[in-house]
Design a protein around this motif. Structure first.
Motif, PDB file in Angstrom:
ATOM      1  N   GLY A 122       5.908  -3.834  13.682  1.00 43.58           N
ATOM      2  CA  GLY A 122       4.719  -3.913  12.880  1.00 43.58           C
ATOM      3  C   GLY A 122       4.542  -2.573  12.255  1.00 43.58           C
ATOM      4  N   ASP A 123       4.889  -1.579  12.656  1.00 43.54           N
ATOM      5  CA  ASP A 123       4.880   0.121  12.226  1.00 43.54           C
ATOM      6  C   ASP A 123       5.784   0.195  11.112  1.00 43.54           C
ATOM      7  OD1 ASP A 123       2.460   0.423  13.891  1.00 43.54           O
ATOM      8  OD2 ASP A 123       3.730   0.887  15.557  1.00 43.54           O
ATOM      9  N   ILE A 124       5.498   1.129  10.487  1.00 44.56           N
ATOM     10  CA  ILE A 124       6.421   1.708   9.497  1.00 44.56           C
ATOM     11  C   ILE A 124       6.369   3.112   9.352  1.00 44.56           C
ATOM     12  CG2 ILE A 124       7.267   1.932   7.135  1.00 44.56           C
ATOM     13  CD1 ILE A 124       5.983  -0.743   6.494  1.00 44.56           C
ATOM     14  N   LEU A 125       7.355   3.678  10.099  1.00 43.03           N
ATOM     15  CA  LEU A 125       7.471   5.377  10.402  1.00 43.03           C
ATOM     16  C   LEU A 125       8.413   5.990   9.668  1.00 43.03           C
ATOM     17  CD1 LEU A 125       7.347   4.799  14.341  1.00 43.03           C
ATOM     18  CD2 LEU A 125       5.313   5.065  12.767  1.00 43.03           C
ATOM     19  N   VAL A 126       8.053   7.307   9.280  1.00 45.47           N
ATOM     20  CA  VAL A 126       8.997   7.994   8.434  1.00 45.47           C
ATOM     21  C   VAL A 126       9.213   9.467   9.040  1.00 45.47           C
ATOM     22  CG1 VAL A 126       9.645   9.030   6.030  1.00 45.47           C
ATOM     23  CG2 VAL A 126       8.355   6.921   6.298  1.00 45.47           C
ATOM     24  N   PRO A 127      10.077   9.777   9.964  1.00 50.80           N
ATOM     25  CA  PRO A 127      10.285  10.800  10.629  1.00 50.80           C
ATOM     26  C   PRO A 127      10.746  11.972   9.649  1.00 50.80           C
ATOM     27  CG  PRO A 127      11.927   9.260  11.342  1.00 50.80           C
ATOM     28  CD  PRO A 127      10.820   8.625  10.652  1.00 50.80           C
ATOM     29  N   ASP A 128      10.753  12.926   9.951  1.00 50.74           N
ATOM     30  CA  ASP A 128      11.610  14.028   9.051  1.00 50.74           C
ATOM     31  C   ASP A 128      13.151  13.838   9.183  1.00 50.74           C
ATOM     32  OD1 ASP A 128       9.267  15.309   7.779  1.00 50.74           O
ATOM     33  OD2 ASP A 128       8.840  16.109   9.904  1.00 50.74           O
ATOM     34  N   MET A 129      13.537  13.589  10.425  1.00 48.15           N
ATOM     35  CA  MET A 129      14.934  13.373  10.580  1.00 48.15           C
ATOM     36  C   MET A 129      15.192  12.027  11.800  1.00 48.15           C
ATOM     37  SD  MET A 129      17.766  16.172  10.972  1.00 48.15           S
ATOM     38  CE  MET A 129      16.788  17.026   9.747  1.00 48.15           C
ATOM     39  N   ASP A 175       0.819  -1.263   0.134  1.00 47.52           N
ATOM     40  CA  ASP A 175       0.156   0.034   0.011  1.00 47.52           C
ATOM     41  C   ASP A 175       1.026   1.290   0.098  1.00 47.52           C
ATOM     42  OD1 ASP A 175      -2.335  -1.353   0.086  1.00 47.52           O
ATOM     43  OD2 ASP A 175      -1.966  -1.842   2.258  1.00 47.52           O
ATOM     44  N   ILE A 176       1.947   1.063   0.816  1.00 41.57           N
ATOM     45  CA  ILE A 176       2.976   2.171   0.592  1.00 41.57           C
ATOM     46  C   ILE A 176       3.577   2.570  -0.765  1.00 41.57           C
ATOM     47  CG2 ILE A 176       5.180   3.085   1.364  1.00 41.57           C
ATOM     48  CD1 ILE A 176       4.297   2.135   4.273  1.00 41.57           C
ATOM     49  N   LEU A 177       3.848   1.400  -1.265  1.00 40.46           N
ATOM     50  CA  LEU A 177       4.611   1.486  -2.718  1.00 40.46           C
ATOM     51  C   LEU A 177       3.489   1.996  -3.793  1.00 40.46           C
ATOM     52  CD1 LEU A 177       6.688  -1.889  -2.679  1.00 40.46           C
ATOM     53  CD2 LEU A 177       7.300   0.426  -2.220  1.00 40.46           C
ATOM     54  N   ALA A 178       2.198   1.725  -3.531  1.00 45.09           N
ATOM     55  CA  ALA A 178       1.324   1.991  -4.520  1.00 45.09           C
ATOM     56  C   ALA A 178       0.898   3.544  -4.298  1.00 45.09           C
ATOM     57  CB  ALA A 178      -0.038   1.328  -4.207  1.00 45.09           C
ATOM     58  N   VAL A 184       3.799  10.721   1.129  1.00 47.79           N
ATOM     59  CA  VAL A 184       4.537   9.970   2.325  1.00 47.79           C
ATOM     60  C   VAL A 184       3.608   9.060   2.993  1.00 47.79           C
ATOM     61  CG1 VAL A 184       6.057  10.072   4.220  1.00 47.79           C
ATOM     62  CG2 VAL A 184       6.502  11.921   2.644  1.00 47.79           C
ATOM     63  N   GLY A 185       3.995   7.911   2.726  1.00 49.68           N
ATOM     64  CA  GLY A 185       3.154   6.779   3.743  1.00 49.68           C
ATOM     65  C   GLY A 185       3.840   6.113   4.820  1.00 49.68           C
ATOM     66  N   GLU A 186       2.920   5.982   5.921  1.00 49.73           N
ATOM     67  CA  GLU A 186       3.378   5.233   6.871  1.00 49.73           C
ATOM     68  C   GLU A 186       2.252   4.307   7.357  1.00 49.73           C
ATOM     69  OE1 GLU A 186       5.800   8.274   9.611  1.00 49.73           O
ATOM     70  OE2 GLU A 186       3.627   9.299   9.050  1.00 49.73           O
ATOM     71  N   ILE A 187       2.580   3.202   7.956  1.00 43.58           N
ATOM     72  CA  ILE A 187       1.648   2.476   8.694  1.00 43.58           C
ATOM     73  C   ILE A 187       1.658   2.247   9.941  1.00 43.58           C
ATOM     74  CG2 ILE A 187       0.988  -0.268   8.551  1.00 43.58           C
ATOM     75  CD1 ILE A 187       1.929  -0.334   5.837  1.00 43.58           C
ATOM     76  N   ILE A 188       0.653   2.800  10.847  1.00 46.35           N
ATOM     77  CA  ILE A 188       0.795   2.878  12.347  1.00 46.35           C
ATOM     78  C   ILE A 188      -0.410   2.071  12.936  1.00 46.35           C
ATOM     79  CG2 ILE A 188       0.521   4.597  14.291  1.00 46.35           C
ATOM     80  CD1 ILE A 188       1.667   6.708  12.084  1.00 46.35           C
ATOM     81  N   GLY A 189      -0.143   1.419  13.579  1.00 44.04           N
ATOM     82  CA  GLY A 189      -0.954   0.438  14.188  1.00 44.04           C
ATOM     83  C   GLY A 189      -2.025  -0.480  13.182  1.00 44.04           C
ATOM     84  N   TYR A 207      -1.362   5.608   6.710  1.00 40.56           N
ATOM     85  CA  TYR A 207      -1.382   7.082   6.815  1.00 40.56           C
ATOM     86  C   TYR A 207      -0.816   7.868   5.890  1.00 40.56           C
ATOM     87  CZ  TYR A 207      -3.809   6.613  11.263  1.00 40.56           C
ATOM     88  OH  TYR A 207      -4.621   6.294  12.164  1.00 40.56           O
ATOM     89  N   SER A 208      -1.073   8.773   5.083  1.00 35.58           N
ATOM     90  CA  SER A 208      -0.684   9.274   3.787  1.00 35.58           C
ATOM     91  C   SER A 208      -0.594  10.597   4.084  1.00 35.58           C
ATOM     92  CB  SER A 208      -1.365   8.879   2.582  1.00 35.58           C
ATOM     93  OG  SER A 208      -0.510   9.520   1.324  1.00 35.58           O
ATOM     94  N   HIS A 209       0.462  11.427   3.810  1.00 34.49           N
ATOM     95  CA  HIS A 209       0.246  12.829   3.740  1.00 34.49           C
ATOM     96  C   HIS A 209       1.000  13.365   2.549  1.00 34.49           C
ATOM     97  CE1 HIS A 209       4.229  13.038   5.621  1.00 34.49           C
ATOM     98  NE2 HIS A 209       3.748  12.282   6.519  1.00 34.49           N
ATOM     99  N   PRO A 210       0.996  14.864   2.219  1.00 33.83           N
ATOM    100  CA  PRO A 210       1.889  15.152   1.090  1.00 33.83           C
ATOM    101  C   PRO A 210       3.228  15.313   1.662  1.00 33.83           C
ATOM    102  CG  PRO A 210       0.242  16.694   1.825  1.00 33.83           C
ATOM    103  CD  PRO A 210      -0.030  15.708   2.704  1.00 33.83           C
ATOM    104  N   LYS A 211       4.282  15.507   0.699  1.00 33.85           N
ATOM    105  CA  LYS A 211       5.603  15.830   1.089  1.00 33.85           C
ATOM    106  C   LYS A 211       5.639  17.363   1.664  1.00 33.85           C
ATOM    107  CE  LYS A 211       8.136  12.837  -1.674  1.00 33.85           C
ATOM    108  NZ  LYS A 211       9.353  12.191  -0.926  1.00 33.85           N
TER     109      LYS A 211
END
Length: 186
Positions: free
Chosen positions: A77-84, A13-16, A22-27, A31-35
């Motif tokens: 099980g979560d995939i998180l993308v912090p800014d840094m 789902d993230i790859l799609a 930007v996609g993250e899987i939380i719980g 969750y998706s948001h613009p760059k």
């Protein structure tokens, strides 16, 4: 807070997602948001330069860190993308060959925006604490503030300081080299 797009989401789902999201899987939810908008991207780019030079590159500073922009982090099980995020090289001597990290960072920084601030605070902060990230910074380009947190023994965040405007930043874990917070604001 952005509403989850899918429940029981998987990496596919993230790859799609479109390239500009930007996609993250939380719980288990996607969750998706613009760059980030330019002002927000500028804030964390400037922070990356100010922290990365002395702590990652060792220029006029102690070195000993990996400082990475927008790392993909897989934790419980979560995939998180912090800014840094940053890892002490003592804990992570070599960067992974995969496109993501499976070791919790020692330091996480989120740049708050209207699209992400509730997700960053309500969903991601507790997960970083649960997994044992020692330090968390929240940068808010709209209010020109930096919130500095330290993880407590009970896996809860303790607010150490709120800096604003042009205050000098000399905060854990990067207190060895200071800089003006004003350098982050465009």
């Amino acid at each position: 807070m952005a509403e989850p797009a899918y429940r029981n989401a998987g990496y596919e789902d993230i790859l799609a997602l479109p390239e500009h999201r930007v996609g993250e899987i939380i719980g288990g939810e996607l969750y998706s948001h613009p760059k980030p908008a330019p002002r927000h991207a500028r804030a964390y780019s400037a922070l990356g330069y100010l922290v990365g030079g002395p702590f990652d590159g060792g220029r006029n500073g102690p070195g000993g860190w990996w400082i990475i922009d927008e790392p993909e982090i897989h934790l419980a099980g979560d995939i998180l993308v912090p800014d840094m995020a940053g890892w002490c090289r003592e804990r992570l001597p070599v960067l992974p060959d995969s496109a993501w990290f499976e070791l919790v960072p020692d330091w996480v920084c989120e740049t708050l925006s209207p699209a992400t601030k509730r997700t960053d605070r309500a969903l991601k902060m507790p997960r970083y604490a649960r997994e044992g990230a020692a330090h968390l910074w929240l940068v808010d380009p709209d209010t020109h503030t930096l919130e500095v947190y330290s993880l407590q023994d009970d896996r809860h965040w303790r607010l150490l300081k709120i800096l604003k405007g042009d205050d000098e930043v000399r905060q854990p874990p990067f207190e060895a080299v200071g800089f003006s917070l004003g350098n982050l604001w465009a």
